[in-house]
Design a protein around this motif. Sequence first.
Motif, mmCIF file in Angstrom:
data_model
loop_
_atom_site.group_PDB
_atom_site.id
_atom_site.type_symbol
_atom_site.label_atom_id
_atom_site.label_comp_id
_atom_site.label_asym_id
_atom_site.label_seq_id
_atom_site.Cartn_x
_atom_site.Cartn_y
_atom_site.Cartn_z
ATOM 1 N N ALA A 1 0.446 -1.864 -0.013
ATOM 2 C CA ALA A 1 0.180 -0.183 -0.202
ATOM 3 C C ALA A 1 0.245 0.966 -0.040
ATOM 4 C CB ALA A 1 -1.229 -0.374 1.418
ATOM 5 N N LEU A 2 2.052 1.078 0.664
ATOM 6 C CA LEU A 2 2.662 2.295 0.513
ATOM 7 C C LEU A 2 3.464 2.757 -0.602
ATOM 8 C CD1 LEU A 2 4.426 2.388 4.331
ATOM 9 C CD2 LEU A 2 2.266 3.455 3.208
ATOM 10 N N GLU A 3 4.053 1.785 -1.560
ATOM 11 C CA GLU A 3 3.978 1.498 -2.628
ATOM 12 C C GLU A 3 2.831 2.430 -3.652
ATOM 13 O OE1 GLU A 3 6.143 -1.396 -3.505
ATOM 14 O OE2 GLU A 3 7.892 -1.021 -2.017
ATOM 15 N N THR A 4 1.618 1.931 -3.459
ATOM 16 C CA THR A 4 0.796 2.040 -4.049
ATOM 17 C C THR A 4 0.344 3.432 -3.923
ATOM 18 O OG1 THR A 4 0.095 -0.740 -4.233
ATOM 19 C CG2 THR A 4 -1.360 2.220 -5.144
ATOM 20 N N LEU A 5 -0.358 4.341 -2.391
ATOM 21 C CA LEU A 5 -0.142 5.374 -2.442
ATOM 22 C C LEU A 5 0.276 6.235 -3.528
ATOM 23 C CD1 LEU A 5 -0.884 4.418 1.343
ATOM 24 C CD2 LEU A 5 -2.647 5.208 -0.230
ATOM 25 N N PRO A 6 1.104 6.498 -3.596
ATOM 26 C CA PRO A 6 1.977 8.047 -3.849
ATOM 27 C C PRO A 6 1.713 7.677 -5.851
ATOM 28 C CG PRO A 6 3.648 6.965 -3.415
ATOM 29 C CD PRO A 6 1.961 5.602 -3.012
ATOM 30 N N SER A 7 1.053 6.821 -6.201
ATOM 31 C CA SER A 7 0.459 6.952 -7.615
ATOM 32 C C SER A 7 -1.678 6.688 -7.669
ATOM 33 C CB SER A 7 0.538 5.444 -8.846
ATOM 34 O OG SER A 7 0.510 4.233 -7.030
ATOM 35 N N LEU A 8 -2.040 7.624 -6.257
ATOM 36 C CA LEU A 8 -3.371 7.438 -6.998
ATOM 37 C C LEU A 8 -2.850 9.008 -6.285
ATOM 38 C CD1 LEU A 8 -4.580 4.592 -4.461
ATOM 39 C CD2 LEU A 8 -4.151 4.588 -6.792
ATOM 40 N N GLU A 9 -4.369 9.416 -7.197
ATOM 41 C CA GLU A 9 -4.479 11.086 -7.258
ATOM 42 C C GLU A 9 -5.905 11.594 -6.390
ATOM 43 O OE1 GLU A 9 -5.042 12.577 -10.911
ATOM 44 O OE2 GLU A 9 -2.977 12.168 -11.935
ATOM 45 N N GLY A 10 -6.394 12.345 -5.263
ATOM 46 C CA GLY A 10 -6.822 12.766 -4.799
ATOM 47 C C GLY A 10 -7.885 13.388 -5.307
ATOM 48 N N PRO A 11 -9.518 13.995 -5.365
ATOM 49 C CA PRO A 11 -9.482 14.070 -3.454
ATOM 50 C C PRO A 11 -10.248 12.208 -3.124
ATOM 51 C CG PRO A 11 -10.550 15.729 -4.274
ATOM 52 C CD PRO A 11 -9.869 15.571 -5.134
ATOM 53 N N TYR A 12 -10.124 12.010 -2.363
ATOM 54 C CA TYR A 12 -11.202 11.098 -1.782
ATOM 55 C C TYR A 12 -11.779 11.388 -0.537
ATOM 56 C CZ TYR A 12 -8.250 7.977 -4.425
ATOM 57 O OH TYR A 12 -7.752 6.630 -5.415
ATOM 58 N N ASP A 13 -13.170 10.722 -0.753
ATOM 59 C CA ASP A 13 -13.873 11.799 0.347
ATOM 60 C C ASP A 13 -14.455 10.535 1.632
ATOM 61 O OD1 ASP A 13 -15.610 13.754 -2.474
ATOM 62 O OD2 ASP A 13 -15.395 11.939 -2.631
ATOM 63 N N PHE A 14 -13.841 9.899 0.981
ATOM 64 C CA PHE A 14 -14.104 8.881 2.192
ATOM 65 C C PHE A 14 -13.308 7.834 2.224
ATOM 66 C CE2 PHE A 14 -15.451 4.754 4.764
ATOM 67 C CZ PHE A 14 -16.561 5.279 5.726
ATOM 68 N N VAL A 15 -11.805 7.333 3.477
ATOM 69 C CA VAL A 15 -11.211 6.044 3.915
ATOM 70 C C VAL A 15 -12.021 5.022 4.925
ATOM 71 C CG1 VAL A 15 -9.044 6.453 3.399
ATOM 72 C CG2 VAL A 15 -9.547 7.906 3.053
ATOM 73 N N PHE A 16 -11.104 3.865 4.152
ATOM 74 C CA PHE A 16 -11.222 2.499 5.091
ATOM 75 C C PHE A 16 -10.072 2.199 5.014
ATOM 76 C CE2 PHE A 16 -13.137 -1.923 6.520
ATOM 77 C CZ PHE A 16 -12.592 -1.561 7.191
ATOM 78 N N ILE A 17 -10.030 1.945 6.478
ATOM 79 C CA ILE A 17 -8.369 1.588 6.466
ATOM 80 C C ILE A 17 -8.452 0.269 7.408
ATOM 81 C CG2 ILE A 17 -6.131 1.753 8.077
ATOM 82 C CD1 ILE A 17 -6.451 5.089 7.521
ATOM 83 N N ASP A 18 -8.134 -0.619 7.295
ATOM 84 C CA ASP A 18 -8.063 -2.082 8.038
ATOM 85 C C ASP A 18 -7.046 -2.654 6.627
ATOM 86 O OD1 ASP A 18 -8.795 -4.117 9.351
ATOM 87 O OD2 ASP A 18 -10.685 -4.717 8.100
ATOM 88 N N ALA A 19 -5.904 -2.777 7.395
ATOM 89 C CA ALA A 19 -4.938 -3.816 6.960
ATOM 90 C C ALA A 19 -3.385 -3.486 7.894
ATOM 91 C CB ALA A 19 -3.732 -3.246 5.990
ATOM 92 N N ASP A 20 -2.488 -3.583 7.157
ATOM 93 C CA ASP A 20 -1.262 -3.742 8.703
ATOM 94 C C ASP A 20 -1.375 -3.322 9.984
ATOM 95 O OD1 ASP A 20 -0.327 -3.214 6.267
ATOM 96 O OD2 ASP A 20 1.621 -2.653 7.461
ATOM 97 N N LYS A 21 -1.623 -3.366 10.742
ATOM 98 C CA LYS A 21 -1.797 -2.335 12.007
ATOM 99 C C LYS A 21 -0.220 -1.464 12.464
ATOM 100 C CE LYS A 21 -5.115 -4.285 12.105
ATOM 101 N NZ LYS A 21 -6.087 -3.405 10.875
ATOM 102 N N GLN A 22 1.122 -1.820 11.797
ATOM 103 C CA GLN A 22 2.177 -1.205 11.776
ATOM 104 C C GLN A 22 2.184 -0.287 11.143
ATOM 105 O OE1 GLN A 22 1.818 -4.258 11.007
ATOM 106 N NE2 GLN A 22 3.273 -5.830 11.949
#
Length: 220
Positions: free
Chosen positions: A122-143
């Motif tokens: 995810a940390l490698e994919t996120l920089p390739s995305l373009e916002g803005p997002y209206d809603f974000v759900f986080i349910d991945a590695d807790k670290q």
Amino acid sequence: MVEHAPKPSWIDVEKWLTETVVKPGPEHERALSTAVERGMPPIEVQPTAGKLLHLLVRMSGARRVLEIGTLAGYSTIWMAQALPEGGHLDTLEYLPEHAEIARENLAAAGLEERVTVHVGSALETLPSLEGPYDFVFIDADKQNDSNYLQWAVRLGRPGTAIVVDNAVWEGALLDPSMDETNAPGIIAALELLGRPPFDATVVQTVGGKGWDGFALALVK
């Protein structure tokens, strides 16, 4: 001495609420059953939480949703079904085999055009995305919860709604020694949510997943 019947358990109540109020459809049941059949870990949200995500997306008026942590696509389906015409959801999954199962479930639900499944860290994919997002759900590695929250701000806007799952973790936030792998990341994320630019709260839950909870936040 009068004997009383044992009290209903959390799981009994959750099952009753699911059958009586939530009423998942066959597409939701398929996502759960395929996850079990394909040997995936049973860590998807409960039906009551899936429906909550669905309602939150609708109530927030979100048109663009970002999900970090796809698994078999169960929560993805709930949220994608809440999107208006023309809305879109980007979901990030680390494992290619999980992403493939999610795509199958999304196609079976008729949602493949509404959702893009991104594969990789995810940390490698996120920089390739373009916002803005209206809603974000986080349910991945807790670290990496804190890192994901920071990306939610970068890719969001003032008013973006954020939900973070597993915010209580059986009370480990008060005793990190209970889970030295995940608890520190959860604590760091909650401490971050207590500061600007977030306006947040945490709701504790009980049920099939034990004692846990979720954080709700808005970006100021």
